[in-house]
Write an enzyme that holds these catalytic residues in place. Structure first.
Site, short mmCIF file in Angstrom:
data_model
loop_
_atom_site.label_atom_id
_atom_site.label_comp_id
_atom_site.label_asym_id
_atom_site.label_seq_id
_atom_site.Cartn_x
_atom_site.Cartn_y
_atom_site.Cartn_z
N SER A 1 -5.97 4.03 -10.99
CA SER A 1 -5.74 3.80 -9.55
C SER A 1 -6.67 2.73 -8.98
CB SER A 1 -5.89 5.12 -8.80
OG SER A 1 -4.87 5.96 -9.25
N ARG B 1 -9.03 -6.18 -9.01
CA ARG B 1 -10.45 -6.04 -8.64
C ARG B 1 -10.85 -4.58 -8.75
NH1 ARG B 1 -7.55 -6.44 -3.96
NH2 ARG B 1 -7.79 -4.68 -2.57
N ASP C 1 -1.77 6.27 -8.81
CA ASP C 1 -1.64 7.67 -8.37
C ASP C 1 -0.56 7.86 -7.29
OD1 ASP C 1 -3.12 6.35 -6.44
OD2 ASP C 1 -4.58 7.93 -6.15
#
Length: 482
Positions: free
Chosen positions: A149, A164, A202
């Site tokens: 996630s 990132r 998620d």
């Protein structure tokens, strides 16, 4: 709070409360304006040019039927824990069995070396399989859904290029790279009998897990430390995938990453406090929507209001008290606001104790009233703004009657969040008042199923199923699905 309870507030604080109400209240007309802009921005994110909201295709190309079967592993790499689950989808429709273990994510790994991170994950998986299946070297490979996630670009369901790091991770040499080969190399070295079938977010897992147990579920949302949503789009409405020549009615789950809505600051009603939060954040100009509704920021907005009323007000609140603890950025989280809103006492004695123990401040009666009202205003604004996103997807897709699965600490724990969000949806979508309070709303936001465990396993199952049927779109390594 009954209206009469403000008659004891001295005039000057009543004026401050009124001023805060003006700044933080979002009326119906504004909610509708935000929703219309949100809908346009969702469409822009699907276009070839793109927009602020990434609208990432996930290569999850079907809702579950509830009849999926088999045993799958799920790995959830969160900020605090690593969770490994084994999920068995049973012959009974929409039912599953689950065994799971949690392993702490050591802090030093989060800023350490990439190989160490993947080795630790491989060790945890090895330990889990050994505990539940005996000698890993004697086993056939088990299919795994990996919940990763962090913002990632996926051209295939079995790859993910990390855009990132978030959640306190900062490991060199991973950003800009596909994390799957790193993970697979580590499990091969450790001799773990696993084949990776799907890398998922998620939020997409939340959508799929909720739809497995409830076929009315059409949208999955997270309202927690951050915020996000996923829903099922038709490929014909995704211009940026036109070059793939997919049949226009083929479904494709979209991970919106909608925290980035209105980064241009065109429509969200930002206060001076929101401007400060953005300016002092690690990434100014990004995640504009998230900074007004997510748990990470609610306590900070509240703290900034109180510091401002102490420093820049003719009759300062907490006069002649040391507020140095209150000056510490991000020292109050959303559970602090929850506790204030949950204080059941007329004299707000629990709030008084909270301020004394946590901040060494002793608020007087009128200040306690102001504290309570400020918490209510910030919490209410967050719930009402979050409803705009749900309404925008519903309007875009023409959903007039469906369920929305929501997860996350703010949705599950923040007082009145659900009721305030439901009221905002009613205003935006012009529903008539209920005749019976027990009656369901046309679009009902409900607690979601476990997205990062059951959702990841289901997505692994759905992916294996479509490869068997010869649908190879978005599959990088078909050999892993044999």
């Amino acid at each position: 709070m009954p209206l009469g309870s403000f008659q004891d507030v001295p005039k000057d604080l009543a004026k401050e409360i009124e001023n805060l109400e003006k700044q933080f209240t979002v009326d119906t007309a504004k909610l509708k304006e935000i929703t219309d802009h949100f809908k346009n921005e969702l469409e822009k994110g699907l276009s070839v040019e793109g927009g602020s909201i990434p609208m990432n295709p996930t290569w999850v190309m079907a809702f579950p039927t509830g009849h999926e079967t088999g045993t799958y592993l799920a790995l959830d790499m969160g900020g605090t824990n690593l969770r490994v689950c084994e999920i068995t989808l049973t012959e009974q429709k929409s039912e599953f069995d689950i065994i799971q273990s949690k392993y702490r994510m050591p802090e030093e790994l989060k800023t350490g070396d990439a190989d160490e991170l993947w080795e630790y994950i491989a060790d945890c998986l090895h330990q889990f399989i050994e505990t539940h299946h005996g000698d890993p070297s004697k086993l056939d490979k088990l299919p795994l859904g990996f919940t990763f996630s962090y913002p990632a670009t996926q051209n295939y369901i079995d790859e993910g290029v990390l855009q990132r790091w978030t959640k306190g991770f900062d490991i060199d040499g991973v950003e800009g790279h596909n994390v799957v080969p790193m993970f697979e190399a580590a499990i091969a070295r450790r001799g773990v009998p696993i084949k990776l079938s799907a890398l998922i977010n998620d939020t997409t897992g939340t959508l799929i897990a909720s739809a497995y147990t409830d076929t009315k579920m059409k949208i999955g949302c997270i309202f927690g430390t951050g915020c996000n949503a996923a829903y099922m789009e038709d490929c014909g409405s995704i211009p940026k995938l036109a070059h793939m020549n997919l049949p226009p009615d083929t479904p494709m789950a979209i991970n919106c990453e909608w925290g980035a809505f209105d980064n241009e600051h065109k429509v969200l009603p930002r206060t001076p406090y929101d401007v400060i939060i953005d300016k002092d954040s690690p990434r100014p100009g990004q995640q504009a929507f998230e900074k007004m509704i997510a748990g990470l920021y609610l306590g900070e907005i509240f703290r900034l209001v109180l510091v401002d009323l102490h420093d820049n007000h003719e009759t300062p609140i907490f006069a002649n008290q040391d507020i140095s603890k209150l000056r510490k950025a991000y020292s109050l989280d959303s559970s602090f606001l929850s506790a204030i809103e949950e204080d059941p006492f007329e004299n707000l004695s629990e709030t008084f104790e909270l301020f004394q123990t946590k901040l060494d401040i002793s608020p007087n009666g009128p200040e306690l009233e102001l504290i309570r009202r400020t918490a209510e205003l910030i919490g209410t604004r967050a719930a009402r703004l979050s409803a705009c996103g749900v309404a925008a997807i519903s309007k875009k897709k023409g959903y007039t009657n469906c369920h929305v699965g929501a997860d996350g600490s703010v949705f599950n724990k923040y007082p009145h969040f659900k009721a305030r969000g439901a009221q905002a949806l009613r205003e935006i979508l012009d529903w008539p008042e209920k005749k019976d309070p027990k009656e369901e709303d046309p679009i009902e936001i409900l607690a979601a199923e476990d997205g990062s465990g059951v959702g990841a396993a289901l997505i692994a199952a759905l992916t294996l199923q479509r490869v068997k049927a010869g649908l190879m779109h978005g599959i990088l390594h078909p050999e892993n699905f044999k």
